[in-house]
Design a protein around this motif. Structure first.
Motif, short mmCIF file in Angstrom:
data_model
loop_
_atom_site.label_atom_id
_atom_site.label_comp_id
_atom_site.label_asym_id
_atom_site.label_seq_id
_atom_site.Cartn_x
_atom_site.Cartn_y
_atom_site.Cartn_z
N ARG A 64 13.99 61.41 16.38
CA ARG A 64 13.31 62.18 15.33
C ARG A 64 12.39 61.23 14.56
O ARG A 64 12.65 60.02 14.49
CB ARG A 64 14.32 62.80 14.35
N LEU A 65 11.38 61.77 13.96
CA LEU A 65 10.40 60.96 13.25
C LEU A 65 11.02 60.18 12.09
O LEU A 65 10.64 59.04 11.83
CB LEU A 65 9.25 61.82 12.73
N ASP A 66 12.00 60.76 11.41
CA ASP A 66 12.60 60.07 10.27
C ASP A 66 13.38 58.83 10.68
O ASP A 66 13.77 58.02 9.85
CB ASP A 66 13.47 61.00 9.43
N ARG A 67 13.59 58.63 11.98
CA ARG A 67 14.21 57.38 12.46
C ARG A 67 13.22 56.22 12.30
O ARG A 67 13.62 55.09 12.15
CB ARG A 67 14.66 57.48 13.91
N LEU A 68 11.91 56.52 12.34
CA LEU A 68 10.90 55.48 12.13
C LEU A 68 10.78 55.13 10.66
O LEU A 68 10.46 54.00 10.31
CB LEU A 68 9.53 55.94 12.64
N GLY A 69 10.99 56.11 9.78
CA GLY A 69 10.89 55.84 8.35
C GLY A 69 10.84 57.11 7.55
O GLY A 69 10.57 58.19 8.07
N ARG A 70 11.06 56.96 6.25
CA ARG A 70 11.04 58.10 5.33
C ARG A 70 9.76 58.15 4.51
O ARG A 70 9.56 59.07 3.75
CB ARG A 70 12.24 58.01 4.37
N ASP A 71 8.92 57.15 4.67
CA ASP A 71 7.68 57.08 3.92
C ASP A 71 6.51 57.27 4.88
O ASP A 71 6.44 56.61 5.91
CB ASP A 71 7.59 55.72 3.22
N THR A 72 5.61 58.18 4.54
CA THR A 72 4.49 58.48 5.42
C THR A 72 3.71 57.23 5.77
O THR A 72 3.35 57.00 6.93
CB THR A 72 3.54 59.51 4.76
N ARG A 73 3.44 56.40 4.79
CA ARG A 73 2.66 55.17 5.02
C ARG A 73 3.38 54.28 6.02
O ARG A 73 2.76 53.74 6.93
CB ARG A 73 2.44 54.45 3.69
N ASP A 74 4.69 54.11 5.87
CA ASP A 74 5.44 53.27 6.81
C ASP A 74 5.39 53.83 8.22
O ASP A 74 5.20 53.09 9.19
CB ASP A 74 6.90 53.13 6.37
N VAL A 75 5.58 55.15 8.36
CA VAL A 75 5.55 55.77 9.68
C VAL A 75 4.18 55.56 10.32
O VAL A 75 4.07 55.17 11.49
CB VAL A 75 5.89 57.29 9.59
N LEU A 76 3.13 55.81 9.56
CA LEU A 76 1.78 55.64 10.10
C LEU A 76 1.49 54.18 10.43
O LEU A 76 0.81 53.88 11.43
CB LEU A 76 0.74 56.18 9.12
N ASN A 77 2.03 53.25 9.64
CA ASN A 77 1.85 51.82 9.94
C ASN A 77 2.58 51.43 11.23
O ASN A 77 2.07 50.63 12.01
CB ASN A 77 2.33 50.96 8.77
N THR A 108 1.37 62.81 11.57
CA THR A 108 0.98 62.59 10.18
C THR A 108 1.60 63.66 9.28
O THR A 108 2.18 63.36 8.24
CB THR A 108 -0.55 62.59 10.02
N VAL A 109 1.51 64.90 9.71
CA VAL A 109 2.09 66.00 8.93
C VAL A 109 3.61 65.85 8.86
O VAL A 109 4.22 65.99 7.79
CB VAL A 109 1.69 67.37 9.51
N LEU A 110 4.24 65.54 9.98
CA LEU A 110 5.70 65.37 9.99
C LEU A 110 6.12 64.21 9.10
O LEU A 110 7.15 64.27 8.43
CB LEU A 110 6.21 65.17 11.41
N GLY A 111 5.34 63.13 9.09
CA GLY A 111 5.63 62.00 8.22
C GLY A 111 5.58 62.39 6.76
O GLY A 111 6.41 61.98 5.95
N MET A 112 4.60 63.22 6.41
CA MET A 112 4.48 63.69 5.04
C MET A 112 5.67 64.56 4.67
O MET A 112 6.20 64.48 3.56
CB MET A 112 3.16 64.45 4.86
#
Length: 186
Positions: A64-77, A108-112
């Motif tokens: 799941r995307l939240d495994r990469l991070g809980r902050d949109t900026r971190d996920v996108l980075n 991007t939307v999922l990260g947000m």
């Protein structure tokens, strides 16, 4: 192309078995996992190792995307760092990959959404604590350090470093107790 799986849980008492099972079933040849908060990339050495290891054409896979991070900026980075190595990121639930342009938009939307969810959780937690305090049911977290013992050791002539080593804590924690900057003591 190598598929590298990344599994993460936030605390030591949570299990990684479900995530690693899904990653194995998805054909990941290598799976790295860690038990650390996803609030930031600080301390996430396994994630850093994967990104450093990625070669052109490789794919990092998460359940799941939240495994990469809980902050949109971190996920996108993280996604950006992978793409700088000419690798892609695949999320299994929902199935999205950065191999196509539409995947970038969806991620991007999922990260947000993940970041917004984290904020909602914190707000609900804060409201619950305030309500419990008002009803006299919340006394705060359990103290992990014996502050009186730290003060006694200091009066006995031990250095902050020696106290920290004896108490099993950091020098900063000792310093906070001794200078009354400990948030609990305020």
């Amino acid at each position: 192309m190598t598929r590298i799986g990344y599994a993460r849980v936030s605390s030591a008492d949570q299990g990684l078995d479900i995530q690693t099972g899904k990653l194995k079933a998805e054909g990941c040849e290598i799976i790295r996992s860690e038990k650390v908060s996803g609030a930031s990339r600080v301390g996430r050495t396994e994630l850093a190792t994967i990104i450093e290891f990625l070669r052109p054409g490789d794919e990092m896979v998460v359940t799941r995307l939240d495994r990469l991070g809980r902050d949109t900026r971190d996920v996108l980075n993280v996604i950006h760092d992978c793409e700088q190595r000419q690798a892609s990121v695949m999320v299994l639930d929902p199935l999205v990959s950065t191999r196509g342009e539409m995947g970038h938009i969806v991620l991007t939307v999922l990260g947000m959404v993940a970041q917004m969810e984290r904020r909602f959780i914190k707000e609900r937690q804060r409201e619950g604590i305030e309500q419990a305090r008002a009803q006299g049911r919340y006394k705060g977290g359990k103290r992990r350090l014996d502050r009186d013992q730290i003060r006694q050791l200091s009066l006995g002539g031990l250095t902050n470093s020696a106290i920290a080593q004896q108490m099993g804590c950091s020098r900063m924690q000792v310093y906070r107790v001794l200078t009354k900057h400990d948030p609990i003591d305020l």
